[in-house]
Design a protein around this motif. Structure first.
Motif, PDB file in Angstrom:
ATOM      1  N   TYR B 230       0.828  -1.203   0.000  1.00  0.00           N
ATOM      2  CA  TYR B 230       0.000   0.000   0.000  1.00  0.00           C
ATOM      3  C   TYR B 230       0.863   1.253   0.000  1.00  0.00           C
ATOM      4  CZ  TYR B 230       1.008  -0.036   5.029  1.00  0.00           C
ATOM      5  OH  TYR B 230       1.635  -0.021   6.234  1.00  0.00           O
ATOM      6  N   LYS B 231       0.259   2.328  -0.361  1.00  0.00           N
ATOM      7  CA  LYS B 231       0.975   3.612  -0.425  1.00  0.00           C
ATOM      8  C   LYS B 231       0.758   4.379   0.868  1.00  0.00           C
ATOM      9  CE  LYS B 231       2.658   4.960  -4.716  1.00  0.00           C
ATOM     10  NZ  LYS B 231       1.935   4.800  -5.995  1.00  0.00           N
ATOM     11  N   ASN B 260      -5.571   3.001   0.166  1.00  0.00           N
ATOM     12  CA  ASN B 260      -4.369   3.168  -0.651  1.00  0.00           C
ATOM     13  C   ASN B 260      -3.729   1.846  -1.069  1.00  0.00           C
ATOM     14  OD1 ASN B 260      -4.418   5.929  -0.753  1.00  0.00           O
ATOM     15  ND2 ASN B 260      -3.433   6.110   1.260  1.00  0.00           N
TER      16      ASN B 260
END
Ligand SMILES: Nc1ncnc2c1ncn2[C@@H]1O[C@H](COP(=O)(O)OP(=O)(O)OP(=O)(O)O)[C@@H](O)[C@H]1O
Ligand SMILES: [Mg+2]
Lengths: 345, 290
Positions: B230-231, B260
């Protein structure tokens, strides 16, 4: 049926292996040596050492008698000690010491000590008759023993054949069958066979069959070339088959105590060397200690010899074949029993 | 189909056991796996079950035959493939099979058909001494199918084979099993065990530590994990979260809510991880295989 398939497969396998040709190759080499190197007869006469302690008249007479006896090698020695010394150096000799004692001529035979009773009698009788009868006519205290049968003589070359048959055909199998078994073991194919309905005895008997084939080829090759039509091939076949089977059954039995060829090799080699000792008694019957007579090779050699004679002792041949046939069965059962437990580990 | 009770075996005939108190039962139609590291006693057990090693202690019954005194008839009903291939090197592949075929008292499969299955039909008449290790192994494998066995013993059937061939072999095993063949399979390869076996036994130092289906084992011992990429701002983060651990679940929930996520996948525990958990030791396989 499975036995047949085993045999056919093993024939096929061994016909592609070196071992199958070992025995036959050896036989061919031996035939060549016999034909081109070994003379028909070689000089191998018994030496006689003679010590004379008698007056000149008798001495002359004795020497005169000996003059026309050219086959045996007679050496005159100076003393009784010299006689014994000469004999200890030449093991295939006998000694005779003639001297006067109490107005009588004494004939003193000196033997090596390992001669058989029968042989002692031959020497004694021969010399006694030669000396006493011809020269002194005094036959009162001489007993002449007549032997049971006339001894038929083979040419020296033919005389070697029983040894070759015994060692190369009957006992070479010890090695070869062991190699076959251990090759299969190394390849692991024994384990593959062991998980089929195939039985151990079918496997082992198939191997013995292969040995029998190479034994028959070698044996007949040797006989056909060296002896030709003179031998009785029925007697020969019976003896060849039983003793060849005996050799391979013995090889199986011995192998069953080992798990690799290397370990078995030493023992197999020793056994073959010991068996070969019988040849010494075969060539010089004067050396036949009990221990050698107990070697299986001893009766086999003499039975093969009978096959080559014009008047073979049929009884001896077939009793030998029967004996080895029974021994083969016993060894085979034992080997089968042992291998069933150990061969697939 | 196969019952083993309190089986012990010592090669030295003393108390150094290669197999200790082994007990298990295999149902008809089952693929039963023996999974364990080198020297665990897998081949020894198979050796006893197939009559290659003498039964010393315990009770073993295979396809209705008591292994204390196995009858030769039994071997019409079983097939055995070996860890090390063992074929007649001086015979061709076809000759090898033709010979073994004749040893059975039951109907057998066509050797040419088997060579085809093994992908060896184009070298049927070649001497096996010219074969590669894998080719010999495949020949050994299909030879064990000759008599259409009821019980099939396979010792490391795919070890040392290239992935494509290994997968073919696995397909054959599955097919045979679907046709009703019971399979006893030894391996130190967890993928093979996982893919083929209905039940596996973990064996180590001659002892069975547990017996269960791969699925049950994973449910019971395997922690279910979710891998997430994930970001977080500009940064790409990779993390694993346990579905059992409370903290992990909350964290995962958080990430899902923030939306995200780039990548997400479930990871299940492998049999090897479970094996290590249960026995405290790995499978330590050194030969690469599938
Ligand atoms: N022929 C033999 N003689 C003596 N000991 C043996 C023999 N075969 C195996 N062993 C011993 O028995 C134990 C079990 O060996 P086994 O071959 O059954 O293991 P395995 O699980 O099949 O291993 P691998 O994965 O390496 O095939 C080992 O300790 C091994 O050393
Ligand atoms: Mg093994």
């Amino acid at each position: 049926m499975r036995l047949l398939y085993n045999f056919l497969k093993d024939m096929r396998l061994s016909s592609k292996s070196f071992y199958f040709y070992l025995e036959i190759g050896f036989t061919v080499i031996i035939i060549a040596v016999l034909l081109f190197v070994v003379p028909e007869n070689f000089e191998n006469n018994l030496s006689i050492y003679l010590h004379l302690d008698v007056d000149d008249a008798l001495y002359g007479e004795i020497m005169g008698t000996l003059g026309d006896n050219s086959t045996d090698e007679i050496t005159i020695v100076d003393s009784r000690e010299a006689l014994e010394e000469a004999m200890s150096e030449n093991r295939s000799s006998v000694g005779l010491s003639i001297y006067r004692e109490n107005n009588q001529t004494v004939y003193n035979f000196v033997l090596q000590g390992y001669e058989e009773e029968k042989f002692k009698n031959i020497i004694k009788t021969t010399v006694e008759t030669a000396f006493a009868n011809e020269m002194f006519g005094d036959t009162d205290n001489i007993t002449v023993i007549t032997l049971n049968q006339g001894v038929e003589k083979l040419s020296d070359r033919i005389n070697m054949i029983p040894i070759i048959l015994t060692m190369n055909v009957s006992f070479m199998g010890l090695f070869i069958i062991a190699s076959y078994i251990f090759l299969d073991k190394e390849e692991g194919t024994i384990r593959a066979l062991a998980v089929t309905p195939n039985r151990m005895w079918e496997y082992l008997l198939g191997k013995m069959g292969v040995l029998l084939v190479s034994g028959i080829i070698s044996g007949f090759l040797l006989m056909a070339i060296m002896v030709g039509s003179k031998a009785n091939y029925l007697h020969f076949s019976v003896l060849l088959i039983t003793t060849s089977l005996f050799g391979s059954a013995l090889g199986l039995f011995v192998s069953s105590f080992f798990d690799t060829m290397t370990k078995a090799m030493g023992w197999l080699f020793m056994i073959i060397i010991i068996f070969a000792l019988a040849a010494t008694s075969y060539f010089s019957p004067s050396f036949s200690p009990m221990i050698i007579k107990f070697l299986p090779s001893y009766p086999i050699m003499f039975a093969f010899r009978e096959v080559l004679l014009n008047n073979p002792d049929i009884n001896y041949i077939y009793m030998t074949a029967l004996g080895f046939g029974v021994a083969t069965i016993v060894l085979f059962i034992a080997a089968n029993y042992r291998f069933r437990k150990t061969l697939t580990i | 189909m196969i019952t083993v009770k309190n089986l012990y075996h010592s090669y030295t005939k003393d108390d150094r056991y290669a197999v200790k108190n082994v007990t298990f039962e295999i149902e008809k139609g089952e693929v039963f796996g023996f999974l364990g590291p080198s020297g665990a006693g897998k081949s020894t057990t198979q050796g006893i079950l197939t009559g290659l090693l003498q039964l010393q202690q315990g009770e073993v019954n295979v396809v209705g035959y008591d292994m204390r005194k196995p009858s030769r008839e039994m071997f019409n009903k079983i097939g055995v493939s070996f860890e090390q291939s063992n074929v007649y090197n001086k015979l061709s592949a076809l000759e090898n099979l033709e010979f073994y075929k004749k040893l059975f008292d039951v109907p057998t499969l066509d050797p040419m058909f088997l060579l085809k299955i093994a992908g060896l039909d184009h070298v049927a008449n070649k001497k096996t001494s010219e074969f590669s290790k894998g080719m010999k192994h495949r020949l050994t494998f299909v030879r064990s199918m000759l008599n259409n066995p009821e019980a099939w013993f396979l010792d490391e059937p795919t070890t040392g084979l290239d992935p494509a061939i290994a997968s073919q072999i696995k397909d054959i095993i599955k097919e045979k099993n679907q046709a009703g063949t019971t399979v006893f399979l030894s391996t130190h390869n967890m993928y093979v065990a996982d893919e083929l076996c209905h039940r596996v036994a973990f064996i180590i130092d001659g002892e069975i530590k547990l017996v269960d289906s791969p699925r049950n084992l994973k449910l019971q011992y395997g922690e279910k994990l979710v891998g997430v990429e994930y970001k977080l701002g500009d940064e790409l983060k990779k993390e694993s979260f346990s579905l059992i651990d409370e903290m992990d679940r909350l964290k995962l929930n958080d990430i899902i809510n923030n939306g995200n996520i780039e990548l997400m996948h479930t990871k299940e525990a492998t049999l090897e991880e479970i094996f290590i958990k249960v026995t405290g030791r790995g499978l330590q396989y050194n030969e690469t295989s599938i």
